[in-house]
Scaffold this motif. Structure first.
Motif: not given
Length: 254
Positions: A47-70
């Motif tokens: 995601p865009d870094i500013n969206s990641f910093r400011e929006d918890d839903s963006v962070k949640e979605k990103y970490w959900e993807k990381i938990a799936e693929i890592y």
């Protein structure tokens, strides 16, 4: 391209590598895909870094993807391409390997002097204090305590993210600077499965050839750099690089 031309090109590349004193190999997403894992360094994945910093839903979605693929990335093993690059490092004067991959499979294969210009997926870093955490430990803690967004245990306020460059962030300064120095000083460059569409990597073969280096592209598909390098070997890196190793051994024994 005929088989005769392919063999001639492979032999020429093997000679260039054998004669090189400061060879550099640039690798990219084709090696990651051949290993059967997603490329977490691709811009569209992050995601865009500013969206990641400011929006918890963006962070949640990103970490959900990381938990799936890592777990898949962590369990992945080096392919024939990674192993061939390690063999080339033994057979010739390989100054370094520059990689766009974030999976560290080259290091797992035994390669040294690897510049990860997009950084590594195997770590998480606090955006506030810079504390580093191992990715698997971070995901284990998230699962254990039911957290959707990991936070820093040191400063307590910082949010964690992999040290990858998200859209809106620059690439790691030291690694890119070192890569430019290696490219400017090399006398032979192989671009194996690399993405040569975006800067700064798009300029690497141009810069190397401008400095007198022989330049080679190895790729399963045609690309924009094919017309201005010295040779192109079409095929997957996991097929072409082992063939190059055998050809280097052959020409070195003649």
């Amino acid at each position: 391209m005929s088989r005769e031309v392919e063999i001639t090109a492979l032999e020429a590349v093997a000679h260039w590598f054998s004669e090189a004193k400061r060879a550099v190999i640039l690798t990219g997403p084709e090696l990651t895909f051949e290993a059967g894992i997603p490329d977490a360094g691709e811009l569209h994945f992050n995601p865009d870094i500013n969206s990641f910093r400011e929006d918890d839903s963006v962070k949640e979605k990103y970490w959900e993807k990381i938990a799936e693929i890592y777990p898949k990335i962590s369990a992945a093993e080096p392919t024939a391409a990674h192993k061939a690059i390690y063999e080339l490092s033994i057979l010739g004067e390989l100054d370094c390997v520059i990689t766009q991959a974030v999976d560290a499979l080259l290091i797992k294969a035994g390669c040294e002097n690897v510049l990860q210009i997009y950084s590594s997926i195997h770590w998480a870093q606090c955006l506030n204090c810079g504390k580093d955490y191992r990715m698997m430990e971070t995901l284990t803690e998230m699962s254990r305590y039911g957290r959707k967004i990991p936070s820093c245990a040191v400063c307590r306020t910082g949010i964690l993210k992999p040290p990858l460059s998200f859209p809106g962030q620059p690439l790691p300064h030291w690694e890119v600077r070192e890569a430019w120095i290696k490219i400017q000083n090399c006398d032979f460059l192989i671009c194996a499965g690399a993405s040569l569409e975006n800067e700064p990597v798009a300029s690497f073969p141009v810069q190397a050839r401008g400095g007198g280096a022989k330049t080679v592209v190895i790729s399963a598909a045609k690309g924009s750099a094919d017309d201005y390098v010295d040779a192109v070997l079409y095929g997957g890196p996991a097929v072409v690089l082992p063939a190059l190793v055998e050809e280097v051994k052959r020409v070195s024994s003649v």
